[in-house]
Every structure is written in structure tokens, then in C-alpha cells.
Design an enzyme around this catalytic site. Structure first.
Site, short mmCIF file in Angstrom:
data_model
loop_
_atom_site.label_atom_id
_atom_site.label_comp_id
_atom_site.label_asym_id
_atom_site.label_seq_id
_atom_site.Cartn_x
_atom_site.Cartn_y
_atom_site.Cartn_z
CG ASP A 1 -2.03 1.24 1.13
OD1 ASP A 1 -2.36 1.56 0.01
OD2 ASP A 1 -2.51 1.71 2.26
CE LYS B 1 -0.35 5.63 1.97
NZ LYS B 1 -1.65 4.23 1.93
#
Ligand code: CA
Length: 693
Positions: free
Chosen positions: A318, A345
């Protein structure tokens, strides 16, 4: 000598002239191009064309910021996450709030001018992985644009809030949502979407800003090759995939960052994670899976790819690259380079040449253990041996919240620093699901969720800014030097996710915290200069503007989002009522928001035997936690179940098993939970409630 009444008439005439000017003023391409120098206004999401969120204003500065007071407040009437960056044009402030509603207020007084509610069907709220939030509107011409949680793009009249046009940008049968702010690019309005957690194929679409007619669409990942490819970009991308990825969707949804570069006529897009998360399940563990987790430059006239850089090939964690993008001109080795920067991220801070797409730098800005570095020649990360959790459950840093999420960063040209709201040391137990099957209308991650037992991070497996093991707190405001490739200073927090940042010519950085405090730091050395309790956790980024010779700083305060869904409002005691704050020097006293206290209920019996409480928690965590919060301390945006009334507790079977609150977004869970299960969950909720008394 002029009479008093004549002077009043003069004032009235001036007011009328001002009114007519402001009423007909347009946010033009020229105004957007010159936004960096426009002290009065904040015309687009990131303020200027580079989305640097830097304002040259100096009235509020490092010598007087501790004298800030309240200019005005506006209660949003919402109890869920507020993520929007307000915009200011012609003395009017425009902002959005949960369920995609938009409001306009007088930027000097906070007085409401208009309100618009797109009437989103609340039963679609389940599609939103991370709360029914909205990060803001775009302004262009005399229109205000908003994307809605149910996938529409709507143009409103900036003076009245009346709908000018509306277009559905998604297939409503699929779990698409819009939470991001639209952007303007040479007469177009551009919007992306989310949905990769549930199973979706990501794209962004450009519409004619005047008419709403679709101009082009960039698909992030290819569809089924048997259906033919939309364009050669998709044909090329398909060579990096394997299996039947199109059945779930592939993902890549761009739900946040887009920037238009008018000089190079490129639109830069940050793309999202794979759908499902597991590379093994999504693509047989084979291929880079373009254009997932990438920075992609698109030609503004066609939406076709000019260049791309993939931050995380074969995404497995993710690791979206939808985090804010920023353009700047930096002197590197004595040469002025046009760069694009991002802290996605995955924990690396990237600096790319935005003309060529060439990678210049990539350095860890947080503690990570999935890679030891990035090869600047090939542009590829050097993954650690356990990173793909191919053999066993593995604790990976960062986890799916990332080392930085959507919370905007800012860049101060005076200090040369980028101020990043980072999450330090997030970790997640990744394990591949053995028996994954695509389940439409549900989460589709391909990850086992029954493995939250405490695990140790493997030793000698973590890399952090600078050298050696990381020592940071859970969250940190990091002042990153993109040229020396090191943090120059950091402010450590005891909590993970904090708000976006703003930097100013007054040598200041503003940031709100999960603890409900608004703070200002010296931009050059990080000294904490001002902090004030606003009472509710802060996620959004502040803005600043100047009207009538007065500088204001404004921020939306309201806890929620993915962090709020899983974690508490920091003090955990009050429902997080939303409020828009504006501050100024010589303002009024700042009094924090306090929401409603625990309601009185008649004595409801509960059994605090450990087995029963554990059973209730087991059922709760499987079926309720994603929305109502972990550990029952959901001071978050959705109903905090500890604060429910007698009537609600008494009606819980109908609410959970008969859809009594379906119109509020609470699904009917009768196929997942028995009557006894619901009793068990209620028992557990009451045990948590008892802790508050
Ligand atoms: Ca995601």
C-alpha cells in the site's frame, strides 16, 4: 467641510464599487500563474503553481507570533474529519467538509455567504476507506469546483453557490470515491479518485472547466488486454503485469496529488497502490506493475505520458505515491534545476528533474526496513531480503499509513527547507492471504488481518535519516534539506499523525497536531514559538492571507480520516466538533472547542467477565472497528459508541441487523452477525463506556 452624512454616502459608494469588483472578479490563468506573489489571497490548493504552501507575508513573524489571538471562528456543523485547505479569493473564503459539502464565508469576519450540500447518498459512505472527508475545492473563472464522495465533479457559482454543471466521473457500480481537491490546468479541471482498497482501476480525468465536457482520461493501470488498450501507454504498461489483474482492478487510484506546470505544459500526477495490495495475488509476484506508485508527467493537451518514475516497483505494501507533489527551482551543484519533490508513503524523499523525469536524489526521511536505499543510476530501491514477506508474516516499516500521508508539506525558499509532517516508525504485520478470492463490494487487500499479535521488527533491518538506527518519536515535523539530503531540525510528537504545514516569510512554520494544539515554529531552527489548545485533533493544513492590512492565519479543525477511524481524538473525551479558526494579531482570547459530555443513561447491565468481554471485542474488531475505531476509544468521526443514548443501545439489534440506520451510513450486518453476537458487542461497548464514568 464635508457633512457626516456625505461621508457615509462616500463610504457606501466605495462599498458598492468594492462589491461589484469582487463580485465580478475572475480567477484567471494569469492570477493562478502569479499566485505566489499575491499576498491577499490563497487561490489554489497548494497556494502557488508549485504547491509550495509558502506565503511571503511577514506581519505575523517569529517575534510576535506568540501574541496571536482569535480573529473569528465558523462552526462547520460536522463531527467527522476536516482535511480541506480553505481557499481565499476576493475577500471570500471557500472550503469543503465531510460528505463533500461546500461553504463560503467572509474571510474578514467568518460570516456565512452561502452553503452547498451535494446531497450525497449516505448509504455510499462504506466505499470510503478513510472517512467521508474532502480536501478542498478549486477556483477558476467565477466557479468553485468540488469532487464528491459519490464520484461527481460539480461546478458552483462562486457568488451564490448555485450549481453551474455537474458530471458523474465514476461507474457507480464500483467502489470509487473522491476526497481530493480538483486542480486547474489550462482551462481544464482535473480530478482523480480512490478505491484501490476495495477493488478498482484508477484514473484521472480532465474536463472543460467552463462546460464540464470530458477532454481526456489517464488510466493509471491497463485493463483487460482482450478488450484492447485505450492508448499505447496502456499497451506498454501491460507488459509489466501478469495474471488477471483487471478482475479486481489493479488499483493505482490517484486520490490526492496533481500539479500543473504551465511552463512545461505538463500535469504531474502521484499514483496509488496496487489493488489488491499483495503483489503475489495481484500479478503473480511478477512485474513492476506500471503505473502504480509512480510520479507520472502527462501532456496537458492529451493526457498521454511524457515521463514516469516509479517509486515502488511491484508495490506490495500500500505504498502509494499520491502524497503531495511540489515544484521548485533549486541550485544543485551550482546549477539551477527545475525539480519536483515528493515524500511518498514508502519513506524516501525524492528529488527529480521535472523536465526529464531523471531521479536526482532519494533518501530515507523516516525509519524504514523494506529497502536499504535507492540506486540513483537505475532509480530502483534495494529491497531487504524479508521485505516481500514471501515466506512468513513480517513486520514492515512503514506500514500502510506510510511515513507521510496526504497531510501537505511546505517549502520555504528563505531556509531552503521542506517541512514534512512525518509518521515515524509505523509498522504493520504483512502476511499473504492463503485463500484470497475477489469479493466485490468488500475490502480486497489479499492480506491476512488476523495477525495483529505483537511481533518484533527483525534486528539489523531498519534504515533511518542519517546513519544508524532511528530514534524518533511516533510522529515528527521534519525540516528536510533537499540539497544536503538530511533533516536540519525536527520536532518530535508523542502521537503519530499530525496536520499539514504552512511556511511564511515571517520565518514561521505552522502545524496543527493530533492533540488539538495549533503550533508555530521558527522556520530556520525549529524553536517552538507558539502553541494553543483548540480542543479537537487537527489534520488539515493552515493557510494565511492578508485583507485590509491585517494578516490572518486560518485552519480547519476536526478529527477523523483514516487516523480518526482507527484512533482516538487525542484527549478521547469529546466528540470532535468541527470548526474553522482564523487568527490575527490583537485578536480575541482563544477558547478551545468542547463537544458534548458523556450522556446520562439508565443502568444497563454488562458482564465484565474476561471471556465475554474478549468475545465482544473479537466480534467488534472483525465487524465494526474499521469504521468505529480500534480498542473502543473511537473518539473518531463516526459515532463514538460509548457516547450513545439509552434509545440507541436499546435499538442496537435493529441498527446492526435490520439496517435501521442505513440512511446514516450504517450497513445491515445481519449476514455477518447473529443476535447473540450483537449482544456480545453491546456488552463490550458498555464495558468500554464504564471506563469513562
Ligand atoms: Ca491505499
Amino acid at each position: 467641510m464635508l457633512s457626516a452624512s456625505f461621508i457615509r454616502l462616500l463610504g457606501l459608494a466605495a462599498a458598492l464599487i468594492f462589491y461589484s469588483v469582487s463580485s465580478y472578479a475572475q480567477v484567471t490563468d494569469t492570477a493562478l500563474a502569479n499566485a505566489a506573489a499575491d499576498n491577499a489571497q490563497w487561490l489554489s490548493y497548494g497556494r502557488d503553481q508549485g504547491e509550495t504552501r509558502y506565503s511571503p507575508l511577514i506581519q505575523i513573524n517569529d517575534s510576535n507570533v506568540d501574541e496571536l489571538g482569535m480573529a473569528w471562528t465558523f462552526d462547520t456543523g460536522s463531527f467527522r474529519g476536516l482535511e480541506a485547505t480553505p481557499l481565499v479569493a476576493n475577500g471570500i473564503m471557500y472550503a469543503s467538509r465531510p460528505w463533500s459539502s461546500v461553504f463560503a464565508v467572509n474571510a474578514r469576519t467568518g460570516e456565512q455567504i452561502w452553503n452547498y450540500d451535494p446531497q450525497v447518498d449516505r448509504s455510499t459512505g462504506w466505499k470510503a476507506c478513510c472517512d467521508v472527508v474532502n480536501r478542498g475545492v478549486a477556483l477558476y473563472g467565477n466557479k468553485v469546483y468540488v469532487g464528491t464522495i459519490d464520484g461527481r465533479l460539480i461546478a458552483l457559482n462562486a457568488d451564490t453557490g448555485a450549481v453551474e454543471w455537474e458530471v458523474l466521473t465514476v461507474d457507480p457500480e464500483r467502489p470509487y470515491t473522491i476526497t481530493g481537491a480538483p486542480r486547474i490546468a489550462d482551462g481544464r479541471v482535473i480530478i482523480g479518485n480512490g478505491g484501490a482498497e476495495l477493488g478498482a482501476r484508477g484514473y484521472i480525468t480532465a474536463y472543460d472547466a467552463e462546460t464540464g465536457v470530458q477532454d481526456w482520461r489517464f488510466w493509471v493501470v491497463p485493463g483487460n488486454p482482450a478488450d484492447g488498450f485505450e492508448n499505447p501507454d496502456m499497451e506498454f504498461a501491460a507488459t509489466t503485469w501478469s495474471g488477471n489483474w483487471w478482475e479486481v482492478g489493479g488499483g493505482g487510484n490517484s486520490w490526492d496529488s496533481m500539479i500543473y506546470d504551465e511552463e512545461l505544459r505538463l500535469v504531474y500526477v502521484g499514483t496509488g497502490n496496487g489493488s489488491p495490495w499483495s503483489h503475489e495475488i495481484r500479478s503473480n509476484g511478477v512485474g513492476d506493475n506500471l503505473y502504480l506508485s509512480s510520479i507520472v508527467a502527462l501532456h496537458v493537451d492529451t493526457g498521454r505520458v511524457a515521463w514516469h518514475y516509479q517509486t515502488t516497483p511491484g508495490d506490495n505494501w500500500d505504498y502509494t505515491a499520491v502524497q503531495p507533489l511540489m515544484l521548485a527551482d533549486l541550485a544543485i551543484n551550482g546549477i539551477l534545476r527545475k525539480v519536483i519533490m515528493q515524500a511518498p508513503k514508502n519513506g524516501f524523499f525524492y528529488v527529480l528533474d521535472r523536465e526529464s523525469g531523471d531521479l536526482m536524489y532519494a533518501d530515507p526521511y523516516a525509519e524504514i526496513n523494506w529497502a536499504t536505499g535507492v540506486d540513483l543510476e537505475t532509480g530502483r530501491p534495494t529491497e531487504t531480503p524479508h521485505a516481500r514477506y514471501q515466506d512468513a508474516l513480517t513486520m514492515i516499516m512503514p506500514g500502510p499509513t506510510g511515513a507521510h500521508n496526504w497531510h501537505p508539506m511546505s517549502f520555504n525558499p528563505n531556509t531552503g527547507l521542506v517541512y514534512i509532517p512525518t509518521l515515524q516508525g509505523t509498522v504493520f504485520p504483512y502476511a499473504i492471504m492463503d485463500d484470497y478470492e475477489f469479493t466485490p463490494g468488500s475490502w480486497n487487500l489479499g492480506i491476512e488481518f488476523d495477525s495483529f499479535a505483537t511481533q518484533e521488527v527483525l534486528p539489523d533491518f531498519a534504515y533511518s535519516p542519517g546513519t544508524g538506527p532511528a530514534t524518533r518519536s511516533p510522529g515528527a515535523l521534519l525540516a528536510w534539506d533537499p540539497i544536503t539530503r538530511q533533516p536540519r531540525w525536527a520536532h518530535d510528537y508523542d502521537f503519530t499523525i499530525n496536520g499539514g504545514t504552512l511556511s511564511t516569510g515571517g520565518n514561521l512554520v505552522f502545524q496543527g497536531g493530533a492533540d488539538g494544539f495549533m503550533r508555530a515554529f521558527a522556520a530556520d531552527d525549529g524553536e517552538l514559538l507558539w502553541e494553543v489548545d483548540l480542543g479537537v485533533g487537527i489534520m488539515a493544513a493552515p493557510i494565511t492571507y492578508q485583507l485590509g492590512g491585517i494578516q490572518y492565519v486560518a485552519v480547519l479543525v476536526g478529527w477523523g480520516g483514516s487516523s480518526g477511524l482507527f484512533g482516538p481524538n487525542f484527549d478521547g473525551e469529546y466528540k470532535p466538533q468541527g470548526r474553522l479558526w482564523s487568527f490575527r494579531l490583537n485578536g480575541d482570547e482563544i477558547i478551545p472547542v468542547k463537544g458534548q459530555p458523556l450522556p446520562e443513561i439508565t443502568a444497563l447491565p454488562f458482564d465484565d467477565s474476561p471471556e465475554l468481554v474478549a468475545d465482544g471485542y473479537d466480534k467488534y474488531s472483525t465487524n465494526c472497528m474499521v469504521c468505529h475505531g480500534a480498542e473502543g476509544i473511537s473518539g473518531g468521526p463516526i459515532a463514538d459508541l460509548r457516547y450513545a443514548s439509552d434509545a440507541t443501545y436499546g435499538n442496537i439489534q435493529a441498527i446492526v441487523r435490520e439496517g435501521a440506520y442505513a440512511s446514516l451510513g450504517m450497513p445491515n450486518l445481519s449476514n455477518a452477525l447473529s443476535e447473540a453476537d450483537v449482544d456480545s458487542i453491546l456488552n463490550w461497548i458498555l464495558s468500554r463506556r464504564a471506563l469513562l464514568e
